[in-house]
Design a protein around this motif. Structure first.
Motif: not given
Length: 223
Positions: A96, A100-102, A106, A108, A196-199, A201
């Motif tokens: 993952p 922090r998301a967004g 972030r 990967k 996308s979403g929680d994934g 980066y």
């Protein structure tokens, strides 16, 4: 502190979600083992611990579309190799994103590994490829293109580290005076958003290792 003579030894302090940790392959006969840890410290993480951060690696030999059987063991992943298999590779792209998301930074991480230096073709997004079978000179390729002036860290059998850089053509030469296993690591980070979403980066980071055995050289035995 031990010194690598006659070479200058430099310790690598890596800043990453799993600082200084690497994913690498070792091979014995028709079995390859994937370890996660710090090879310079002879540290191998275990199932039920940090090895669980490696959720779904895929291993292959000649064809990335033909995965090899892989099972999780106490401190490694065991890979069954077919007869006559050449160099072995592994991809872990299911980790993952970190952060922090967004968040704008972030990250990967995709972990890549190769064992062997018999093949001169690349099959990974970031890969150290020998210029000839069995050579100590390698080209660092990013999606098939040479990556110049990139840092490469080599771990020798006495577990000393040395920092090197690829030249203008993406080439780097390793000194291999000891008999035993050598392990090299290259890292490349780029501002390439995805997911996308929680994934989702903002940056993509490749961590690629190469390991290979040198049969003739100065003997070295762990003490």
């Amino acid at each position: 502190m031990l010194r690598w003579m006659p070479f200058a030894a430099l310790l690598l302090a890596a800043a990453a979600p799993a600082a200084a940790h690497q994913l690498w392959l070792e091979r014995e006969g028709r079995t390859a083992r994937a370890y996660f840890g710090e090879p310079v410290e002879n540290l191998r993480e275990t199932t039920g611990g940090l090895l669980d951060r490696i959720p779904g690696p895929r291993a292959f030999a000649a064809d990335p579309a033909t995965p090899l059987p892989l099972t999780r063991a106490a401190d490694h992943f065991s890979i069954a190799l077919p007869a006559g298999a050449g160099d072995v590779r592994l991809v872990e792209d299911a980790i993952p994103p970190f952060g922090r998301a967004g968040a704008e930074d972030r990250l990967k991480t995709i972990m890549l590994a190769r064992e062997g230096r018999s093949e001169t073709q690349h099959r990974l997004d970031l890969e150290l490829v020998p210029v000839a079978a069995g050579s100590d000179t390698f080209t660092l390729l990013l999606r098939g293109r040479p990556l110049p002036r990139a840092e490469v860290t080599l771990v020798a059998p006495p577990r000393w580290e040395r920092r090197l850089r690829t030249d203008a053509e993406g080439r780097v030469r390793f000194e291999t005076p000891w008999a035993g296993r050598y392990l090299a690591e290259a890292i490349h980070t780029e501002n390439t958003p995805g997911g996308s979403g929680d994934g989702a980066y903002a940056r993509l980071r490749f961590v690629s290792t190469l390991s290979f055995l040198v049969e003739r050289g100065i003997p070295w035995t762990d003490r």
